[in-house]
Each structure stands twice: as structure tokens, then as C-alpha cells.
Design an enzyme around this catalytic site. Structure first.
Site, mmCIF file in Angstrom:
data_model
loop_
_atom_site.group_PDB
_atom_site.id
_atom_site.type_symbol
_atom_site.label_atom_id
_atom_site.label_comp_id
_atom_site.label_asym_id
_atom_site.label_seq_id
_atom_site.Cartn_x
_atom_site.Cartn_y
_atom_site.Cartn_z
ATOM 1 N N ASP A 196 14.303 49.387 63.295
ATOM 2 C CA ASP A 196 13.285 48.428 63.724
ATOM 3 C C ASP A 196 12.295 48.207 62.590
ATOM 4 O O ASP A 196 11.594 49.125 62.182
ATOM 5 C CB ASP A 196 12.573 48.997 64.965
ATOM 6 C CG ASP A 196 11.637 47.989 65.605
ATOM 7 O OD1 ASP A 196 11.424 46.913 65.021
ATOM 8 O OD2 ASP A 196 11.118 48.294 66.696
ATOM 9 N N HIS A 198 9.795 46.058 62.897
ATOM 10 C CA HIS A 198 8.511 45.745 63.542
ATOM 11 C C HIS A 198 7.841 44.531 62.910
ATOM 12 O O HIS A 198 6.607 44.393 62.999
ATOM 13 C CB HIS A 198 7.566 46.945 63.471
ATOM 14 C CG HIS A 198 7.462 47.697 64.764
ATOM 15 N ND1 HIS A 198 6.368 48.449 65.106
ATOM 16 C CD2 HIS A 198 8.321 47.807 65.798
ATOM 17 C CE1 HIS A 198 6.548 48.995 66.288
ATOM 18 N NE2 HIS A 198 7.735 48.631 66.730
ATOM 19 N N GLU A 223 16.157 45.137 63.753
ATOM 20 C CA GLU A 223 15.274 44.517 64.740
ATOM 21 C C GLU A 223 13.999 43.990 64.096
ATOM 22 O O GLU A 223 13.392 44.654 63.260
ATOM 23 C CB GLU A 223 14.924 45.554 65.802
ATOM 24 C CG GLU A 223 13.963 45.074 66.873
ATOM 25 C CD GLU A 223 13.715 46.130 67.933
ATOM 26 O OE1 GLU A 223 12.640 46.097 68.551
ATOM 27 O OE2 GLU A 223 14.592 46.995 68.137
ATOM 28 N N GLU A 249 11.437 40.976 71.694
ATOM 29 C CA GLU A 249 10.514 41.729 72.542
ATOM 30 C C GLU A 249 9.170 41.034 72.671
ATOM 31 O O GLU A 249 8.447 41.232 73.654
ATOM 32 C CB GLU A 249 10.319 43.143 72.029
ATOM 33 C CG GLU A 249 9.521 43.254 70.742
ATOM 34 C CD GLU A 249 9.325 44.694 70.283
ATOM 35 O OE1 GLU A 249 8.230 45.235 70.523
ATOM 36 O OE2 GLU A 249 10.264 45.265 69.725
ATOM 37 N N ASP A 272 12.125 41.609 76.949
ATOM 38 C CA ASP A 272 11.573 42.726 77.717
ATOM 39 C C ASP A 272 11.330 42.216 79.127
ATOM 40 O O ASP A 272 10.533 41.289 79.335
ATOM 41 C CB ASP A 272 10.271 43.223 77.084
ATOM 42 C CG ASP A 272 9.797 44.528 77.696
ATOM 43 O OD1 ASP A 272 9.736 44.607 78.935
ATOM 44 O OD2 ASP A 272 9.487 45.469 76.941
ATOM 45 N N HIS A 299 14.690 45.137 75.473
ATOM 46 C CA HIS A 299 13.638 46.021 74.961
ATOM 47 C C HIS A 299 13.046 46.815 76.119
ATOM 48 O O HIS A 299 12.812 46.278 77.192
ATOM 49 C CB HIS A 299 12.562 45.153 74.303
ATOM 50 C CG HIS A 299 11.363 45.873 73.810
ATOM 51 N ND1 HIS A 299 10.175 45.923 74.512
ATOM 52 C CD2 HIS A 299 11.134 46.554 72.664
ATOM 53 C CE1 HIS A 299 9.276 46.601 73.822
ATOM 54 N NE2 HIS A 299 9.835 46.990 72.688
#
Length: 390
Positions: A196, A198, A223, A249, A272, A299
Site C-alpha cells: 500500500d 497510501h 494499492e 478506499e 469500502d 477495503h
């Protein structure tokens, strides 16, 4: 049947406050649970749930699509992350009520079971507070990853990439390359590795530089290599790297996911279900992804209601790939919650209880009341003091 009240239960889990929403009906003992956890926005979400209650109380909870439309259309202003999180939790609770009323697991209402088990992944040491290991010590990092796999997982998601701006310094690139290779060598080819970003890279070029040194270990996906919301930039990046990408997400509406599908910007989307409109929104998004030949990897680093909702969604979604989970995030997880998440050789079993099969011991939950969370994003600084994306 009528909805008589909407209430909330907040449970502090250190880095986040879990927000649970309880929708009560006029039928004795019949209620539903949803989860509205949104990191570091707890009080705002609680207010949004209260604001939405006027559109919901008095309605028949079985008219799920109708109530979803009331919450989203009568609100007039775009709801954003806070409003959509509140909508999502109420929506989830309605599905829980309807499934219980009909005497079936929630997945039966979503089209029925399409798989025998649900593949899951976790984070290092199940993301337990205080149990994480930084990337500087590669040997200790690999030890922690191996320990995670030995908990019964065949897939794990890790953070390899440092806080980044518009530059990928060569020493950082070489370290990430060495770290990724060491993890792959430690766990072998049978364990899926995800990483990830981010959205830390501030440009696609920086993201590409890091992806290029990670791609040789064949991750299942990278991700959020860049910040969400720019489908064209993501699609351009996807065509320049030799690695599947994923995002979603921090996207909330079918329109946003349709843009990803239109540009075939990623291989997998990650809605999500506690932010994208619950199961009502999630089903629409999954259909968009399937039409765009994209997998769906929901997510969920949150509490047990969100996990149970995801489990039922995954059981009935044809283009599902893998589920993020956070069971055991805190040591008292099973003291407060009865839930259907049962890990067997890297998979969750398909539940057969009514509704989502989750219940909250509200008396036990009261022992962990709201507290201001620890906010790890405050550490996101570049060497010169510039604030970076966490």
C-alpha cells in the site's frame, strides 16, 4: 414494520474509534447493526447519523433502496466521506434487519452464494497496536511478516514506500528494492504480497520509480500508488508499469468507480462498504467493475460489523478477489463482539446465521468509550519539514 430509533455505540480502538449504528424496529428484538467508522472524524460522523435519522425513523426498514434514496437525495448537498459513511452504516443495518426478518443470512439477499470460501489478507501482525516493525531493519521486518503468515494467512499487505513528495531518492529506491526482495525470499512464492503506497508519491513519475523496483516480486497489487480521484493519471501509470494497480478506499460513488472502469485505470477496485453506500452502493459498484473487467478487493481495516458486512458481500459477488480484514486488532476483540469471521487456512468460512451474524455486547463496549485517537498521520513529514501524504 417501522423504524423506531437510531443509536450509536463508540468503541475506542487506539488509532480509530469504531462507530457502530443500531437501527431499532417496532418488532420486539428485531434490530440491525451497521458500522460508520471513519478515522479521526468520529464526532462528525455521529452528527451526520443524527442528521440522517429524520429521513429514516418511521420508515419500513425493508424498503432499503427507497430509504437509501431518501438519505442521499433529500440531503441535497453532496455527502462526501462523512455523510456517506453515515449513510453506509444505516444502509448496512437495514440489510441486517431484512435478512433477519426473512430468516436468512444476508448473502442470500445479494443473489446467493457464488463461492465456497472467502480469501482474506491481513497486515503485519494483524495490525496490532504496538506490534509493528519499521522498514529500516530488513531482518526484523521479514521476521514479523513470517510471524504473520504463520498465524494462518496466505496473503499479507505491507508498507514498503517511505513518505514521498516529487522525488524518489536513489538510496530510498535501493532500500525498497532490497526490502521487497527479502520479503519475497522469506515467504516464498505461495504467499500473496500486496503493498500500500497510501498515495504517498506526489506524482506518477515517483510512483513508477517505486513500482519498478517492487514489481519483480510479483505483488498481487500495488494499492493507491498516487492520490485517488484522477482516473486518467492512474490509467497512464498503469500502462507504464509491469504490476497490477488498485484503488478505491477513498472513493464513494458509482460515478467515481465508473471513471476508473471507463479508463481501465486499475486491475482491482477497493470500495469500502462503510463509506461507499453500504451494500446498496457496493452492489452497484461491483457491477460497474465487472463490466469493466476489474476485480473487487474491498477495503476494511476496521471493526467486526464492517468485517461481517464484507464477508456476506464477498460470498455473493462474482468478481471478488480478496478481502482485507482486521480481526484481533485489539486483544479484547472477542470479548465485545460475537461475529461470523472464522479463519481457516487463509480463508473465511461462509456463515449460515441470520442477517450478518454479528452482535455487540453494549455493556462490554462501554468499557472502551470514545477517546481522541492517536493520529499516525502527524508523523508524515519529509526531511525538510514539508507535510507529506500519510
Amino acid at each position: 414494520m417501522k423504524i423506531t430509533s437510531i443509536s450509536t455505540v463508540v468503541v475506542n480502538a487506539i488509532h480509530r474509534n469504531w462507530v457502530f449504528v443500531k437501527v431499532q424496529t417496532d418488532q420486539p428484538g428485531l434490530h440491525g447493526w451497521g458500522e460508520a467508522t471513519l478515522e479521526w472524524k468520529t464526532r462528525a460522523v455521529l452528527g451526520a447519523v443524527e442528521d440522517l435519522a429524520q429521513f429514516v425513523i418511521g420508515a419500513d426498514p425493508r424498503r432499503i433502496e427507497h430509504i437509501f434514496s431518501k438519505m442521499t437525495k433529500f440531503s441535497f448537498w453532496p455527502l462526501g466521506s462523512i455523510g456517506m459513511t453515515a449513510v453506509s452504516a444505516i444502509d448496512q443495518a437495514l440489510w441486517d434487519i431484512k435478512a433477519k426478518d426473512l430468516g436468512v443470512p444476508a448473502w442470500q439477499l445479494l443473489g446467493g452464494q457464488v463461492r465456497e470460501k472467502v480469501r482474506v489478507y491481513t497486515h503485519m501482525r494483524r495490525a496490532r497496536i504496538g506490534a509493528q516493525v519499521g522498514t529500516a531493519d530488513i531482518g526484523a521486518f521479514c521476521d514479523a511478516v513470517q510471524e504473520t503468515v504463520e498465524m494462518g494467512y496466505n496473503a499479507v499487505k505491507l508498507g514498503f514506500v517511505p513518505y514521498s513528495g516529487y522525488e524518489a531518492p536513489l538510496p530510498d529506491l535501493l532500500h525498497v528494492e532490497k526490502l521487497a526482495q527479502a520479503v519475497r525470499e522469506r515467504v516464498g512464492p505461495d504467499v500473496a504480497i500486496m503493498t500500500d503506497f497510501h498515495g504517498r508519491p506526489a506524482s506518477p513519475e515517483v510512483a513508477k520509480a517505486y513500482i519498478d523496483v517492487i514489481a519483480p516480486i510479483s505483488p498481487l497489487f500495488v494499492e493507491e500508488p498516487i492520490q485517488p480521484g484522477n482516473a486518467i493519471a492512474m490509467a497512464d501509470l498503469a500502462r507504464r508499469v509491469n504490476c497490477p494497480l488498485a484503488t478505491g478506499e477513498r472513493l464513494f460513488t458509482p460515478r467515481e468507480f465508473a471513471e476508473l472502469a471507463e479508463h481501465r485505470a486499475v486491475a482491482h477496485i477497493q470500495p469500502d462498504l462503510s463509506h461507499c453506500g453500504g451494500l446498496t452502493g457496493g452492489r452497484k459498484i461491483a457491477a460497474i467493475a465487472e463490466a469493466g473487467q476489474m476485480g473487487i478487493a474491498p477495503h476494511n481495516p476496521m471493526g467486526p460489523v464492517a468485517g461481517a458486512v464484507a464477508l456476506h458481500f464477498d460470498a455473493a459477488t462474482p468478481n471478488f478477489v480478496i478481502q482485507e480484514e482486521a480481526v484481533g486488532l485489539v486483544p479484547w476483540f472477542d470479548e465485545i463482539f460475537s461475529h461470523p469471521m472464522r479463519l481457516v487456512q487463509g480463508y473465511w468460512e461462509i456463515p449460515d446465521g441470520l442477517g450478518f451474524g454479528v452482535e455487540i455486547n453494549e455493556a462490554a463496549a462501554a468499557r472502551h468509550p470514545f477517546k481522541p485517537e492517536i493520529v499516525p498521520a502527524l508523523e508524515a513529514l519529509l526531511p525538510d519539514g514539508t507535510i507529506a501524504n500519510w
